[in-house]
Design a protein around this motif. Sequence first.
Motif, short mmCIF file in Angstrom:
data_model
loop_
_atom_site.label_atom_id
_atom_site.label_comp_id
_atom_site.label_asym_id
_atom_site.label_seq_id
_atom_site.Cartn_x
_atom_site.Cartn_y
_atom_site.Cartn_z
N GLU B 3 0.83 -1.27 -0.08
CA GLU B 3 -0.06 0.07 -0.01
C GLU B 3 1.05 1.15 0.11
N GLU B 32 -7.81 2.56 -2.58
CA GLU B 32 -8.58 2.15 -1.27
C GLU B 32 -9.15 3.24 -0.72
N ILE B 50 -4.81 6.40 -1.23
CA ILE B 50 -4.26 5.28 -0.84
C ILE B 50 -4.43 4.23 -1.75
N SER B 52 -3.23 0.40 -3.89
CA SER B 52 -2.63 -0.74 -3.38
C SER B 52 -2.27 -1.60 -4.97
N LYS B 79 3.59 3.07 2.76
CA LYS B 79 2.80 2.83 4.03
C LYS B 79 3.87 2.21 4.84
#
Lengths: 277, 277, 277, 277
Positions: B3, B32, B50, B52, B79
């Motif tokens: 992430e 996300e 965010i 991924s 992250k």
Amino acid sequence: MEEYTLLIDTEDAKGLVYNISKVLFANNLNIEQNAEYVDSETNKFFMRTIISGKISQNILLKELKEVLPQNAEIKLNKKAKKDVVILATKESHVLGDLLIRYIDGELNANIKAVIANHEDLRSLVENFGIPFTCISAEGMSREEHEELVIKEVNNYEPELIVLAKYMRILTPNFVETFPRKVLNIHHSFLPAFIGANPYKQAHQRGVKIIGATAHYVTNDLDEGPIIAQDVVRIDHSYSWQDMRKAGRNVEKIVLSDAFQMLLDDKVFVHGNKTVIL
Amino acid sequence: MEEYTLLIDTEDAKGLVYNISKVLFANNLNIEQNAEYVDSETNKFFMRTIISGKISQNILLKELKEVLPQNAEIKLNKKAKKDVVILATKESHVLGDLLIRYIDGELNANIKAVIANHEDLRSLVENFGIPFTCISAEGMSREEHEELVIKEVNNYEPELIVLAKYMRILTPNFVETFPRKVLNIHHSFLPAFIGANPYKQAHQRGVKIIGATAHYVTNDLDEGPIIAQDVVRIDHSYSWQDMRKAGRNVEKIVLSDAFQMLLDDKVFVHGNKTVIL
Amino acid sequence: MEEYTLLIDTEDAKGLVYNISKVLFANNLNIEQNAEYVDSETNKFFMRTIISGKISQNILLKELKEVLPQNAEIKLNKKAKKDVVILATKESHVLGDLLIRYIDGELNANIKAVIANHEDLRSLVENFGIPFTCISAEGMSREEHEELVIKEVNNYEPELIVLAKYMRILTPNFVETFPRKVLNIHHSFLPAFIGANPYKQAHQRGVKIIGATAHYVTNDLDEGPIIAQDVVRIDHSYSWQDMRKAGRNVEKIVLSDAFQMLLDDKVFVHGNKTVIL
Amino acid sequence: MEEYTLLIDTEDAKGLVYNISKVLFANNLNIEQNAEYVDSETNKFFMRTIISGKISQNILLKELKEVLPQNAEIKLNKKAKKDVVILATKESHVLGDLLIRYIDGELNANIKAVIANHEDLRSLVENFGIPFTCISAEGMSREEHEELVIKEVNNYEPELIVLAKYMRILTPNFVETFPRKVLNIHHSFLPAFIGANPYKQAHQRGVKIIGATAHYVTNDLDEGPIIAQDVVRIDHSYSWQDMRKAGRNVEKIVLSDAFQMLLDDKVFVHGNKTVIL
């Protein structure tokens, strides 16, 4: 230049933001505001976008439908005042607060009428130049009275019905006649103190904080999706009447906050909850 | 699956969301979470996403650069926990609160060290297994002392420096050495009661509410961009010492809230303000 | 000069303030602080007075008894730290907060020991120089385990027992062994979400505010007299784990507020409510 | 049975509570509510007592004077509605809120008249059956206009003057004509953002919370004794107009809270602060 609010409620899928923004871009529209929320637990996607530009609604909706999952709910609301009917009984603090906001131009609404089951509020309402109808429930069954109220409400074709301390329990028939259109204020911090006399209940329990809850009305009493809540501190010296007085401030602020969110198309219903964007 | 937090800070332009989401989609990445804000007054666009998936950072940054305005600031942060150094003096309520949160795993941080200008907090810090360095200012000029502190801080190469009731005024040199990296808690509801002894000032003015403010440190004392604020009610019976005690709760909650926002890359600096997404 | 807190809890009668103040005046005592409350519904009188001067406790109590109604409860507590035992389980945020306040000198208490049913918190507690005893419940009935806990608590003869997220339900035997001495923190805004997993319940109901409640423990689960409550706003994006994290701040502040009120003899029990003076 | 509010403001001395309660007891009066506060810093004693019974005012005041320090201020107010005049300009949210509360019977007041420097609010006020006078300031000096306003206010002999968003600065002459009688609402959390356009100032500073302050008017602009304050959270997305709208809720609640405290004789002025009992 026109402004529209685009509301999308769908199952989540890869590329949703890309696909939606592609359509908006291809139609030469500006994104003035945009907010999304993905609920990973239920795999649902919610999006509220304020767009401006020269819009052909039908084309835009058709193109969006093509890029979205099959059961997606898509709404495209022109930014405009919504027609509203208010139901009340005898208490004036919530209704009066709405009327003052109305003449201040704070509300994105046309208040078409106030309907009450008592005469008490007539002069207050009429002084603001708003039609007032009293439909007394005396000598009638709940169903008979409600039929008359529904008929009167329907005369105004409201997009939203606000219960401003309307002290009668609605039947499933009423709720189904106006699905997701009825906003209520309950004078407790739900789910505490459901039902009658929440301030008396709060007094008896000895809580140190009381509250109010604005929610959509569903068939389960005080169980509909919550839109807004707020609280106020009290102490042992408050009688339940003192609590009621202190609670009035919270009731009127919470109802008005929720009402404005609905007028601004900010509220999605998600199961028995709300998503506010 | 990895992430990343993508942070974009640029002048506004048509099609930004479309262009950015196109790049993300083409790289087969999932969104996300996504939040944007357009400041219409300054025509600035902020976006925090965010994402991924399998990410090639260099390619992604290059492709984003190609579709964004020339001066756009683009950050792509994996992250991960950030390295942090805490500066303190004698008071333990804010520092202690951070340490308890740290062992609870609440903070997305590695606390590398605590540096103080007094010895008082050594055992508290060391009991949590964190290195403690005391750099006394006694007999030194402000500049001499600060040079030693800067040197010690630099040993840990922190991404963030938290002043947990560090009761010394920083020079421009310090601020410029760690730009946008220094978080402070001021024990008043800024801009009220700038400077020394805000609780005494508040007591003298007879306010009914006191507060605390977490902000980036800049060269103007207590004038940096505000990240978080909160308040607590008081009354006439509070001495300034009572205010200080009541204010401690607010200080530690506000600092920790702001700290967590920084650790989660939620804060953009926008002139002398912050945008929090 | 000595300070005492005089606490009177009696049925109301004419001339109470006069008669009490006459005794204090005749004994040449100063009134440093005074607060009274009359509950007109139950005709009860509560008074908390901080007095200073040279006090002969027996004489003063005797003279007060002579002027007060027959069943009046009169307490005269020398201003001093109270002996306290804390019960905990695994979570450190509430316990840690109390320990930090303890070393800050914020609490008018001697924390004699922490007793837990797991080993997790041992090093945290012992690092603060406080005795820690683990009494595991494994392989025991609730009654057997509780007997051991009661025995261990009694070793310290505490005036107050604080449940700092002690995750076991107490039997009536425990409650009756320590009447009006056990303080608990419940992680919801009571009476909403009684029982297990209040954050999960709150998440399911879709509330917009969560809270915590500090209360005396009685035999009815989460039904004892409420001492303090507070709340924090949340929104649709909070998972129940996010709520739990946000709730921690409220839990620790509320418990510590209630604890300090008890340490300062500010709380009267009045039926199933509290009067706080 | 009659109720009176007894208000005592004096230097502190030993035996005050005893001496006062002795007089009340000797006059066969009941104490319905009682609150005292001693400010140890300034050695001042404040007491507010609600008494009931058959009262001879002159005798009671004489007897109290005999047992109190020489310069003690003693007031004995029969519990009754106070005569009030409201000053306003164009904005209706605070005034409208007061009017709704007035017809609800929430206010212990007779609103004798509303005086404004513009015509805008006439129909709102007159619809509530309250006299409205417009005194335009056009073509006049501040002093000339104010003389007319003072004259009109004096026609109603009010015990209290409420500035409900009266947007004119008062001269020392006005303040001295009505000492400790003028209540104002300032649309900021004082002492932050004194003077004009506090919402613009707040927007520029980037605060995360805004507020409102109700205070006595003195000759120093926005510097009078504070009676009540409250706040509301905002974020980066609020324009100063959004802040103004959000602030309206706070303004009207805070002014009404302070107003009710004054109507209930709960506010003592203590230097430049207030003591509220």
